[in-house]
Structures are given as C-alpha cells and as structure tokens.
Design an enzyme around this catalytic site. Structure first.
Site, PDB file in Angstrom:
ATOM      1  CB  SER A 151      -0.963   0.028   1.185  1.00 43.91           C
ATOM      2  OG  SER A 151      -0.269   0.236   2.399  1.00 43.91           O
TER       3      SER A 151
ATOM      4  CE  LYS B  89      -2.805   2.102   4.773  1.00 49.77           C
ATOM      5  NZ  LYS B  89      -2.539   1.207   3.701  1.00 49.77           N
TER       6      LYS B  89
END
Length: 187
Positions: A42, A83
C-alpha cells in the site's frame, strides 16, 4: 572462602548489568522507538513489503502529525497500518482529476510522481471529497487526520476506514534500516 565470595559478587554484578540493560532496552522500545515491518504494497513505491523501519513513538506525545508524515497507527481490524498523512485538523480534503486539493488549493505530491508516470489508463487516485467518506464532516476535526497509502489503487486507508484518531497513532517513521542495501530516510 574468599574466592567463592568474590565469584558470587562477580556473578551478582553480571546479573545486575544484564537486568539494567534489559530494563533500558524495554523502556526505549515501549516509550521511545520500536521497529516495524512493512506488510503489503500500500505504500509502494516509497516503502516495499518487508522493509524494516524505526517508529518514533515520542513525536506525537509532544506534538501533532504534519501533512505528509508517514505514520503508524492502530487500524480498526486490530492491525497496525503504515500510511501517509494527507489531511490534518481543519483541512477540507478532495481529489479531482488526480490532483489533491486541501481547502480548495492544489497541493503537489512529489512522492507520487513515479507512479503517475507509469499509469497508462485512468488516474492513480480516484475522485472523492471528504463528504463522500464522512458525510457529516466538512473539515477534519481536531484530534483526527486523513491518511492514504502512496499506492492509491491498492491501499486500504481513510477512504475505506474513515478518518484516524491521533490517539490511535503509534508514531511516525521515515528510517528504513533493513535490508541493508535499502537503508535510507524516506519522505
């Protein structure tokens, strides 16, 4: 007799030294810094699956995340996610035609240039507004951030799990320490 007593004292000194070393290591890991392994794609191309990083746990105890910090937080599924902070409290976040807008102003994301150059069809990041994700919000409230993975097409982030409480933040990270060939500071 004196020799036996001296050996006992020396053994006790070694045990004390080891206990102190373990206590210091535990303190550092629990309160200051901890290692983490990147799990998944990701955050590609910035971070690769299997990268080992150091998480700074004290930064957010005395301050708040800044836009574009790479953060580690407890996700709703009971896992820890890595993230990038896109929106901070007070921000209105939206994406239009692969361009990030914060409070109506276009914002550059140089860390996405490599992926955007490789795209042959469509956009890296689909269009959305903060209200599409959190219908009751016009801006990100105090105590929360909006996070996204750099690999926008394959990231489970605030577009799916909603805004993230700063209380769920473990810390920020930007130092890859393993594999040795990839040691670097990432932005």
């Amino acid at each position: 007799m004196e020799k036996v007593e001296k050996e006992k004292n020396e053994l006790w000194e070694w045990i004390k030294a080891l206990l102190i070393a373990f206590a210091i290591a535990a303190f550092i890991r629990y309160f200051l810094f901890t290692p983490i392994v990147v799990d998944g794609d990701s955050m590609m191309p910035t971070l690769e699956d299997g990268d080992r990083m150091i998480v700074n746990k004290i930064g957010y105890k005395i301050g708040n995340p800044d836009r574009f910090d790479i953060v580690v937080f407890h996700a709703p599924e009971g896992k820890d996610y890595i993230k990038r902070v896109i929106g901070v409290p007070g921000d209105h976040v939206e994406y239009i035609d692969d361009q990030l807008y914060i409070n109506g102003e276009p914002i550059d994301e140089p860390y996405l240039n490599q992926y955007k150059a490789e795209i042959t069809e469509g956009n890296l990041t689909g269009d959305f507004t903060l209200q599409d994700i959190e219908p009751n919000l016009d801006v990100i409230p105090e105590g929360y951030v909006f996070v996204m993975g750099d690999n926008r097409r394959f990231s489970k982030d605030s577009r799916h799990i909603g805004i993230v409480s700063i209380d769920e933040m473990i810390g920020n990270t930007n130092l890859i320490f393993w594999p040795i060939s990839d040691i670097k500071i990432v932005k």
